[in-house]
Design an enzyme around this catalytic site. Structure first.
Site, short mmCIF file in Angstrom:
data_model
loop_
_atom_site.label_atom_id
_atom_site.label_comp_id
_atom_site.label_asym_id
_atom_site.label_seq_id
_atom_site.Cartn_x
_atom_site.Cartn_y
_atom_site.Cartn_z
N CYS A 83 37.02 -18.80 64.83
CA CYS A 83 37.74 -20.00 64.45
C CYS A 83 37.74 -20.99 65.82
O CYS A 83 36.81 -21.42 66.20
CB CYS A 83 39.34 -19.66 64.07
SG CYS A 83 40.08 -21.08 63.08
N HIS A 84 38.85 -21.64 66.19
CA HIS A 84 38.82 -22.47 67.26
C HIS A 84 38.79 -21.88 68.50
O HIS A 84 38.48 -22.56 69.71
CB HIS A 84 40.31 -23.25 67.34
CG HIS A 84 40.73 -24.22 66.20
ND1 HIS A 84 40.82 -23.73 64.92
CD2 HIS A 84 40.36 -25.47 66.14
CE1 HIS A 84 41.11 -24.90 64.17
NE2 HIS A 84 40.65 -25.82 64.87
#
Length: 184
Positions: A106-107
């Site tokens: 993800c991030h």
């Protein structure tokens, strides 16, 4: 294999911590929660507070040498905090420079960008991180999971919680290969 899971004191996406953690345990590994401060971290379900988890080790008091691999869970606030902590960034860079595998979902790719380890590599992530990866000299692809072996160590990246099954399978395979290589 001892696997470091690096998370900020607040802001890690709980499922991106707990799901890979359990996969590591089920595969016979020893996950270790590493943070920038001792005590506990506060996990989140998106923007809502979730559970708290005890910190096992602190960056600056441990190194990549103590682990066989590194997992970087996401959440928006988690990597944003980590990328501003020079010891956390150095910890991540140390894994890559030693050729130890790193998995990010993800991030969490923001932390890889800040550690300056994406240049010449192909990664995936949450779509909003794509421009940061490109600006740091990497190539972004929209894939469930991507294993990149350009440069020292392998990077395993994934986009989102919906990709966790594929992420877990990929990072466990890459970490097992690294463990077998290290054993000779």
């Amino acid at each position: 294999m001892r696997i470091a899971f690096l998370a900020a004191p607040e802001g890690v996406e709980q499922i991106e911590l707990t799901d890979p953690w359990q996969a590591a345990v089920d595969a016979g590994h020893e996950p270790v929660l590493v943070s920038t401060k001792p005590g506990e971290i506060q996990a989140f379900h998106h923007l809502d507070k979730a559970d708290r988890f005890p910190v096992d080790d602190v960056v600056g008091q441990t190194t990549a040498e103590d682990f066989g691999g590194l997992v970087l869970p996401g959440g928006v606030a988690n990597p944003d905090y980590l990328r501003l902590n020079r010891k956390a960034v150095a910890f991540v860079r140390d894994f890559v420079e030693r050729g130890r595998p790193v998995a990010a979902i993800c991030h969490a790719a923001w932390t890889l960008v800040e550690a300056d380890v994406v240049r010449g590599r192909t990664l995936t992530s949450w779509p909003s991180v794509a421009t940061d990866i490109r600006n740091a000299g990497g190539t972004w692809v929209d894939e469930q999971v991507r294993i990149c072996d350009h440069g020292p160590g392998k990077l395993v990246t994934s986009r989102r919680p919906a990709d966790l099954k594929a992420f877990d399978e990929a990072f466990l395979e890459v970490f097992a290969e690294a463990e077998a290589r290290a054993a000779g």
